[in-house]
Design a protein around this motif. Structure first.
Motif, PDB file in Angstrom:
ATOM      1  N   CYS A 112       0.848  -1.775   0.517  1.00 57.75           N
ATOM      2  CA  CYS A 112       0.186   0.190  -0.528  1.00 57.75           C
ATOM      3  C   CYS A 112       0.547   1.389   0.006  1.00 57.75           C
ATOM      4  N   THR A 113       0.547   2.049  -0.285  1.00 56.12           N
ATOM      5  CA  THR A 113       1.349   3.665  -0.999  1.00 56.12           C
ATOM      6  C   THR A 113       1.320   4.712   0.802  1.00 56.12           C
ATOM      7  N   GLY A 114       0.215   3.645   1.277  1.00 54.60           N
ATOM      8  CA  GLY A 114       0.511   4.765   2.745  1.00 54.60           C
ATOM      9  C   GLY A 114       1.086   3.931   3.636  1.00 54.60           C
ATOM     10  N   ASN A 115       1.792   2.385   3.917  1.00 57.56           N
ATOM     11  CA  ASN A 115       2.490   2.086   4.320  1.00 57.56           C
ATOM     12  C   ASN A 115       3.407   2.498   5.203  1.00 57.56           C
ATOM     13  N   GLY A 116       3.775   2.723   6.611  1.00 57.58           N
ATOM     14  CA  GLY A 116       4.036   3.204   7.250  1.00 57.58           C
ATOM     15  C   GLY A 116       3.660   4.102   7.575  1.00 57.58           C
ATOM     16  N   ARG A 117       2.283   5.006   7.010  1.00 57.48           N
ATOM     17  CA  ARG A 117       2.387   6.329   7.446  1.00 57.48           C
ATOM     18  C   ARG A 117       2.151   6.858   9.005  1.00 57.48           C
ATOM     19  N   SER A 118       1.258   5.799  10.173  1.00 59.81           N
ATOM     20  CA  SER A 118       1.598   6.436  11.311  1.00 59.81           C
ATOM     21  C   SER A 118       3.153   7.055  11.668  1.00 59.81           C
ATOM     22  N   LEU A 119       4.398   6.110  10.957  1.00 54.96           N
ATOM     23  CA  LEU A 119       5.198   6.805  11.484  1.00 54.96           C
ATOM     24  C   LEU A 119       5.372   8.211  11.087  1.00 54.96           C
ATOM     25  N   PHE A 120       4.685   8.925  10.749  1.00 56.37           N
ATOM     26  CA  PHE A 120       4.740  10.077  10.553  1.00 56.37           C
ATOM     27  C   PHE A 120       4.928  11.055  11.468  1.00 56.37           C
ATOM     28  N   ALA A 121       3.834  10.222  12.265  1.00 62.21           N
ATOM     29  CA  ALA A 121       3.544  11.208  13.738  1.00 62.21           C
ATOM     30  C   ALA A 121       4.335  10.788  14.384  1.00 62.21           C
ATOM     31  N   SER A 122       4.246   9.552  15.317  1.00 58.03           N
ATOM     32  CA  SER A 122       5.499   8.649  15.729  1.00 58.03           C
ATOM     33  C   SER A 122       6.605   8.657  15.815  1.00 58.03           C
ATOM     34  N   GLN A 123       7.742   9.039  14.715  1.00 55.56           N
ATOM     35  CA  GLN A 123       8.482   8.996  14.406  1.00 55.56           C
ATOM     36  C   GLN A 123       8.664  10.463  14.248  1.00 55.56           C
ATOM     37  N   GLN A 124       8.515  11.493  13.218  1.00 55.52           N
ATOM     38  CA  GLN A 124       8.747  12.479  13.131  1.00 55.52           C
ATOM     39  C   GLN A 124       8.026  14.136  13.351  1.00 55.52           C
ATOM     40  N   GLY A 125       6.672  13.451  14.065  1.00 47.75           N
ATOM     41  CA  GLY A 125       5.875  14.542  14.369  1.00 47.75           C
ATOM     42  C   GLY A 125       4.704  15.186  13.687  1.00 47.75           C
ATOM     43  N   THR A 126       4.758  14.396  13.040  1.00 48.16           N
ATOM     44  CA  THR A 126       4.053  15.506  11.285  1.00 48.16           C
ATOM     45  C   THR A 126       3.217  14.092  11.034  1.00 48.16           C
ATOM     46  N   PRO A 127       2.031  14.312  11.783  1.00 50.71           N
ATOM     47  CA  PRO A 127       0.462  13.340  11.445  1.00 50.71           C
ATOM     48  C   PRO A 127       0.259  13.102  10.082  1.00 50.71           C
ATOM     49  N   ALA A 128      -0.100  12.805   9.351  1.00 49.54           N
ATOM     50  CA  ALA A 128      -0.863  12.790   8.532  1.00 49.54           C
ATOM     51  C   ALA A 128      -2.474  11.767   8.187  1.00 49.54           C
ATOM     52  N   SER A 129      -2.953  12.088   7.215  1.00 51.44           N
ATOM     53  CA  SER A 129      -3.973  11.716   6.959  1.00 51.44           C
ATOM     54  C   SER A 129      -4.938  10.474   6.324  1.00 51.44           C
ATOM     55  N   GLY A 130      -5.661   9.120   6.900  1.00 51.41           N
ATOM     56  CA  GLY A 130      -5.569   8.416   6.502  1.00 51.41           C
ATOM     57  C   GLY A 130      -5.558   7.058   7.175  1.00 51.41           C
ATOM     58  N   THR A 131      -5.547   5.992   6.521  1.00 49.91           N
ATOM     59  CA  THR A 131      -5.594   5.129   7.694  1.00 49.91           C
ATOM     60  C   THR A 131      -4.293   4.565   8.178  1.00 49.91           C
ATOM     61  N   ALA A 132      -4.097   4.634  10.135  1.00 52.51           N
ATOM     62  CA  ALA A 132      -2.207   4.968  10.177  1.00 52.51           C
ATOM     63  C   ALA A 132      -1.992   3.332  10.619  1.00 52.51           C
ATOM     64  N   TRP A 133      -1.536   2.828   9.309  1.00 53.30           N
ATOM     65  CA  TRP A 133      -0.305   1.733   9.004  1.00 53.30           C
ATOM     66  C   TRP A 133       1.104   1.489   9.322  1.00 53.30           C
ATOM     67  N   THR A 134       1.595   0.632  10.283  1.00 47.44           N
ATOM     68  CA  THR A 134       2.728   0.777  10.513  1.00 47.44           C
ATOM     69  C   THR A 134       3.376  -0.244   9.568  1.00 47.44           C
ATOM     70  N   LEU A 135       3.963  -0.992   9.691  1.00 50.98           N
ATOM     71  CA  LEU A 135       4.604  -1.362   8.277  1.00 50.98           C
ATOM     72  C   LEU A 135       4.356  -2.487   7.713  1.00 50.98           C
ATOM     73  N   GLY A 136       3.047  -2.821   8.253  1.00 48.96           N
ATOM     74  CA  GLY A 136       2.515  -4.564   8.023  1.00 48.96           C
ATOM     75  C   GLY A 136       1.583  -4.187   6.390  1.00 48.96           C
ATOM     76  N   ALA A 137       1.306  -3.385   5.907  1.00 43.17           N
ATOM     77  CA  ALA A 137       0.924  -3.189   4.921  1.00 43.17           C
ATOM     78  C   ALA A 137       1.319  -3.516   2.947  1.00 43.17           C
ATOM     79  N   VAL A 138       1.993  -4.935   3.437  1.00 42.60           N
ATOM     80  CA  VAL A 138       2.454  -4.872   2.787  1.00 42.60           C
ATOM     81  C   VAL A 138       3.005  -6.590   2.553  1.00 42.60           C
ATOM     82  N   GLY A 139       3.727  -7.406   1.087  1.00 44.07           N
ATOM     83  CA  GLY A 139       3.886  -8.747   1.003  1.00 44.07           C
ATOM     84  C   GLY A 139       4.038  -9.340   0.119  1.00 44.07           C
ATOM     85  N   ALA A 140       4.893 -10.311   0.262  1.00 43.30           N
ATOM     86  CA  ALA A 140       5.801 -10.737  -1.243  1.00 43.30           C
ATOM     87  C   ALA A 140       4.623 -12.262  -1.726  1.00 43.30           C
ATOM     88  N   VAL A 141       4.178 -12.126  -2.834  1.00 43.26           N
ATOM     89  CA  VAL A 141       3.162 -12.621  -3.359  1.00 43.26           C
ATOM     90  C   VAL A 141       3.973 -13.118  -5.051  1.00 43.26           C
TER      91      VAL A 141
END
Length: 407
Positions: free
Chosen positions: A134-163
């Motif tokens: 997903c394009t937003g994978n890691g989105r929640s880290l904008f807030a938790s790591q960089q202090g700049t919250p962004a809108s959208g689903t608060a993915w951590t790092l699990g919106a990804v897989g190898a298929v």
């Protein structure tokens, strides 16, 4: 009008059924009747809390549930990104519609070429392995790591897989139908419900991509990891654009419009492009995914002091194979090469997905630590320490600061 493809027939495009097996609802040509929502929510597969974070229409794979011994991600474990809800589609009455002035014989939507399930399966079959993200994978880290919250689903790092996808090359389909040499753009449209937001009906999820990508490695996939697609992942047929943003790989593929002019949709003009922050107003639509890395252990994991600890992780890039991974166990003060863990042919070659790696941490000191991992891909792209902010939290590719405690 007869189809341009030998053996193809005109038919009602699609019928969708109630998940429990109710009556079919036939839709007008070029449309699909929406399936009623399944009991329990818009996602059909089980979402056990030990493996998923349930966001309603979306579900994230808990990264700490990843098995370091497995290379591929089972469909049952793969994240789900829906705009509305998963439709249930009757494969026997399904047909893919192809039209547009970019075909050798230009066709309107009402006179589209139609390819049914059996006709598609008679074409040459191929497989490719890629990371789907997903394009937003890691989105929640904008807030938790960089202090700049962004809108959208608060993915951590699990919106990804190898298929490993199974299907037919889109290039083979287009050449069989007949392609005008002046074609420049293809628009893929899904068969899920129209997306409504803020009182505006944006229509069915759709997104264009260049003809060059269509003729390169695009796939029309009916299988994943040796099994039929699950409904949540696009059954009976989906588009796969390897290395590109997840939204580009349209699920429940209903039609392909081939055009001699550039096509657009809200999914490449309004969304899935950089806006806000220092990004220019004319930023282009997002395509190739960035470089990312993740440790294979829980957030805030507790590790045993006084012994050698073998740490593992994965790195991936949309632009090509990962060529180097470096890790830091002291918050970035020093960096060391990680050892690659090769598994068959998956770690090299054009269709390589992610790289698995390991690092031996020798007798870590008691206390709190930050583990960092950064990767470099074959094009020389290396993960930065900070990702520039954007409104929708896309492409968080900064080195993730993974906290652990040694006790």
């Amino acid at each position: 009008m007869r189809s341009a493809v030998p053996g193809a027939t005109r038919r009602t495009v699609l019928s969708t059924t109630v998940a429990a097996g109710g009556a079919c609802a036939l839709a007008p040509l070029g449309q699909a009747a929406a399936a009623p929502a399944a009991p329990g929510g818009p996602i059909l597969k089980p979402l056990p809390t030990a493996r998923f974070v349930d966001f309603g229409t979306n579900a994230e794979m808990r990264w700490e549930s990843v098995d370091p011994r497995r290379y591929l991600t089972e469909q049952s474990r793969l994240f789900v990104r829906n705009h509305t809800r998963t439709p249930v589609i009757d494969r026997d009455s399904y047909a893919l519609r192809i039209f547009g002035d970019g075909l050798a014989r230009g066709r309107s939507a009402d006179a589209a070429v139609e390819l049914g399930w059996r006709e598609l399966r008679r074409l040459p079959t191929t497989q490719l392995t890629s990371v789907h993200e997903c394009t937003g994978n890691g989105r929640s880290l904008f807030a938790s790591q960089q202090g700049t919250p962004a809108s959208g689903t608060a993915w951590t790092l699990g919106a990804v897989g190898a298929v490993t996808w199974t299907g037919v090359r889109l290039a083979d389909v287009l050449r069989r139908v007949g392609l005008d040499r002046r074609a420049v753009s293809v628009q893929a449209t899904g068969l899920d419900d129209p997306y409504v937001s803020g009182g505006v009906d944006y229509g069915r999820v759709r997104r264009p991509f260049p003809i060059a990508k269509a003729l390169d490695d695009a796939l029309l996939a009916w299988g994943a990891n040796g099994e039929d697609l699950l409904p949540d992942h696009g059954y009976p047929l989906r588009l796969v654009l390897p290395g590109w943003v997840g939204i580009a790989s349209i699920k429940w593929l209903g039609s392909l419009e081939v055009s001699r002019t550039e096509l657009t949709s809200p999914w490449n003009t309004k969304w899935y492009r950089m806006t806000g922050g220092e990004h220019p107003a004319d930023s282009p639509p997002l395509t190739v995914n960035p470089v990312r890395s993740a440790w294979e252990l829980p957030w805030g994991a507790e590790l045993e002091a006084g012994r050698r600890v073998v740490l593992t992780g994965r790195s991936w890039s949309g632009a090509g194979p990962v060529t180097r991974v470096e890790v830091s166990t002291d918050g970035g003060a020093t960096w060391h090469p990680a050892a690659r863990r090769r598994r068959g042919g998956h770690s090299r070659g054009r269709d390589a997905a992610w790289a698995q790696w390991s690092y031996v941490w020798d007798r870590p000191a008691v206390g709190s630590h930050e583990l960092l991992a950064r990767a470099t891909d074959a094009r020389g792209r290396r993960q930065p320490l900070v990702t520039p902010y954007n409104d929708n939290g896309y492409f968080f590719d900064a080195v993730v600061r993974h906290p652990v405690t040694v006790a």
